[in-house]
Design a protein around this motif. Sequence first.
Motif, PDB file in Angstrom:
ATOM      1  N   GLU A  64       4.380  92.835  -5.212  1.00 27.85           N
ATOM      2  CA  GLU A  64       3.970  91.991  -4.088  1.00 27.85           C
ATOM      3  C   GLU A  64       5.065  91.937  -3.029  1.00 27.85           C
ATOM      4  OE1 GLU A  64       2.623  87.342  -3.329  1.00 27.85           O
ATOM      5  OE2 GLU A  64       2.173  88.309  -5.259  1.00 27.85           O
ATOM      6  N   GLU A  65       4.652  91.952  -1.767  1.00 34.17           N
ATOM      7  CA  GLU A  65       5.573  91.825  -0.644  1.00 34.17           C
ATOM      8  C   GLU A  65       4.974  90.876   0.392  1.00 34.17           C
ATOM      9  OE1 GLU A  65       6.606  95.522   1.171  1.00 34.17           O
ATOM     10  OE2 GLU A  65       7.125  96.514  -0.717  1.00 34.17           O
ATOM     11  N   GLU A  66       5.851  90.241   1.167  1.00 34.60           N
ATOM     12  CA  GLU A  66       5.403  89.478   2.328  1.00 34.60           C
ATOM     13  C   GLU A  66       5.962  90.147   3.574  1.00 34.60           C
ATOM     14  OE1 GLU A  66       6.197  85.158   4.295  1.00 34.60           O
ATOM     15  OE2 GLU A  66       5.404  85.132   2.244  1.00 34.60           O
ATOM     16  N   ILE A  67       5.066  90.478   4.504  1.00 32.80           N
ATOM     17  CA  ILE A  67       5.455  91.174   5.724  1.00 32.80           C
ATOM     18  C   ILE A  67       4.874  90.412   6.907  1.00 32.80           C
ATOM     19  CG2 ILE A  67       5.338  93.344   7.012  1.00 32.80           C
ATOM     20  CD1 ILE A  67       4.907  94.753   4.289  1.00 32.80           C
ATOM     21  N   LYS A  68       5.743  89.809   7.700  1.00 30.33           N
ATOM     22  CA  LYS A  68       5.329  89.023   8.871  1.00 30.33           C
ATOM     23  C   LYS A  68       4.223  88.033   8.504  1.00 30.33           C
ATOM     24  CE  LYS A  68       6.811  92.289  12.413  1.00 30.33           C
ATOM     25  NZ  LYS A  68       6.437  93.070  13.609  1.00 30.33           N
ATOM     26  N   LYS A  69       4.489  87.293   7.447  1.00 27.69           N
ATOM     27  CA  LYS A  69       3.634  86.208   6.959  1.00 27.69           C
ATOM     28  C   LYS A  69       2.343  86.672   6.296  1.00 27.69           C
ATOM     29  CE  LYS A  69       5.453  82.674  10.072  1.00 27.69           C
ATOM     30  NZ  LYS A  69       5.118  81.574  11.019  1.00 27.69           N
ATOM     31  N   SER A  70       2.067  87.975   6.307  1.00 22.34           N
ATOM     32  CA  SER A  70       0.937  88.484   5.536  1.00 22.34           C
ATOM     33  C   SER A  70       1.422  88.836   4.131  1.00 22.34           C
ATOM     34  CB  SER A  70       0.328  89.732   6.183  1.00 22.34           C
ATOM     35  OG  SER A  70      -0.495  89.393   7.265  1.00 22.34           O
ATOM     36  N   VAL A  84      -4.395  97.800  -2.519  1.00 21.40           N
ATOM     37  CA  VAL A  84      -3.470  96.875  -1.862  1.00 21.40           C
ATOM     38  C   VAL A  84      -4.311  95.784  -1.204  1.00 21.40           C
ATOM     39  CG1 VAL A  84      -1.654  96.561  -0.162  1.00 21.40           C
ATOM     40  CG2 VAL A  84      -1.765  98.692  -1.480  1.00 21.40           C
ATOM     41  N   THR A  85      -4.119  94.576  -1.676  1.00 23.52           N
ATOM     42  CA  THR A  85      -4.858  93.424  -1.168  1.00 23.52           C
ATOM     43  C   THR A  85      -3.988  92.685  -0.152  1.00 23.52           C
ATOM     44  OG1 THR A  85      -6.065  93.203  -3.251  1.00 23.52           O
ATOM     45  CG2 THR A  85      -5.993  91.268  -1.818  1.00 23.52           C
ATOM     46  N   ARG A  86      -4.589  92.362   0.989  1.00 25.16           N
ATOM     47  CA  ARG A  86      -3.849  91.673   2.047  1.00 25.16           C
ATOM     48  C   ARG A  86      -4.478  90.313   2.341  1.00 25.16           C
ATOM     49  NH1 ARG A  86      -3.609  93.088   8.554  1.00 25.16           N
ATOM     50  NH2 ARG A  86      -1.908  91.642   9.087  1.00 25.16           N
ATOM     51  N   TRP A  87      -3.623  89.321   2.401  1.00 29.20           N
ATOM     52  CA  TRP A  87      -4.012  88.007   2.892  1.00 29.20           C
ATOM     53  C   TRP A  87      -3.332  87.827   4.249  1.00 29.20           C
ATOM     54  CZ3 TRP A  87      -2.927  89.131  -2.138  1.00 29.20           C
ATOM     55  CH2 TRP A  87      -3.904  88.816  -3.090  1.00 29.20           C
ATOM     56  N   TYR A  88      -4.119  87.770   5.294  1.00 27.37           N
ATOM     57  CA  TYR A  88      -3.591  87.749   6.664  1.00 27.37           C
ATOM     58  C   TYR A  88      -2.802  86.472   6.919  1.00 27.37           C
ATOM     59  CZ  TYR A  88      -3.655  87.937  11.801  1.00 27.37           C
ATOM     60  OH  TYR A  88      -3.310  87.967  13.133  1.00 27.37           O
ATOM     61  N   GLY A  89      -1.618  86.648   7.527  1.00 31.31           N
ATOM     62  CA  GLY A  89      -0.741  85.506   7.758  1.00 31.31           C
ATOM     63  C   GLY A  89      -0.663  85.035   9.192  1.00 31.31           C
ATOM     64  N   GLY A  90      -1.485  85.627  10.078  1.00 27.14           N
ATOM     65  CA  GLY A  90      -1.532  85.129  11.447  1.00 27.14           C
ATOM     66  C   GLY A  90      -0.793  85.974  12.464  1.00 27.14           C
ATOM     67  N   ILE A  91      -0.050  86.982  12.021  1.00 21.48           N
ATOM     68  CA  ILE A  91       0.688  87.845  12.945  1.00 21.48           C
ATOM     69  C   ILE A  91       0.158  89.268  12.815  1.00 21.48           C
ATOM     70  CG2 ILE A  91       2.944  88.798  13.570  1.00 21.48           C
ATOM     71  CD1 ILE A  91       4.214  86.271  12.432  1.00 21.48           C
ATOM     72  N   LYS A  92      -0.310  89.841  13.915  1.00 20.57           N
ATOM     73  CA  LYS A  92      -0.823  91.208  13.883  1.00 20.57           C
ATOM     74  C   LYS A  92       0.336  92.197  13.726  1.00 20.57           C
ATOM     75  CE  LYS A  92      -5.036  90.354  16.524  1.00 20.57           C
ATOM     76  NZ  LYS A  92      -5.868  90.750  17.697  1.00 20.57           N
ATOM     77  N   LEU A  93       0.108  93.228  12.939  1.00 20.78           N
ATOM     78  CA  LEU A  93       1.164  94.202  12.656  1.00 20.78           C
ATOM     79  C   LEU A  93       1.073  95.446  13.528  1.00 20.78           C
ATOM     80  CD1 LEU A  93       1.258  94.083   8.742  1.00 20.78           C
ATOM     81  CD2 LEU A  93       2.536  92.706  10.382  1.00 20.78           C
ATOM     82  N   GLY A  94      -0.063  95.687  14.151  1.00 17.62           N
ATOM     83  CA  GLY A  94      -0.244  96.926  14.902  1.00 17.62           C
ATOM     84  C   GLY A  94      -0.500  98.085  13.949  1.00 17.62           C
TER      85      GLY A  94
END
Length: 206
Positions: A15-21, A93-103
């Motif tokens: 598991e990783e957190e990347i820009k709040k996602s 890979v499951t993503r829970w969106y954290g509010g910041i778009k990654l591009g």
Amino acid sequence: MNAPLATLVAPFQHEEEIKKSRFLAQAAPVTSPADALAFFQAVGDPAATHNCWAYRIGDAYRFNDDGEPGGTAGRPILAAIDGQGCDRVAVVVTRWYGGIKLGAGGLVRAYGGSAAECLRLAPRVAIIERRNLTMRVDFTDLALVTARIRELDGNIDEEHFVADGADLLVSAPLDRIEAIVAKVIDATRGRVMPKALIDGQTQGQP
């Protein structure tokens, strides 16, 4: 010489957190596309924003972006599988969106990177390509032939007894097949002539 491809010993996750996602990569060994799809169904989270996946089983592969922009999720996961030298592996890979778009570039790095790190950390085992041989062996040669096969990492998968001996189905690592054939022929002075078995058909001496 290239290292042999590997599969996983058991399911693994990272598991990783990347820009709040939050990105949860889960990987498992699989032997068929049906196994891979069942794994995705079992571990994917319907409440998550995306469940993106890929699998590689020999020449068979598929990937799915599950709503992410095309080419930013499933394909990078597949690239991670190939880049880590894996086969017979499925990764979601499951993503829970954290509010910041990654591009687009950020998504590629996030999905591909989390999948690659999951596979890098997971316990693996090399995939040893094996081939089959068939041979008819007289009772007088059976113990000797069995010993020679096992000396070279061969397995006797099936043994069917007939009136004067046994029909053997043998499996062995591909790089040991020629040596087993030579050893058996030499030990029995040509009385036993192993034949290669490819796709259920005997092919003569390898």
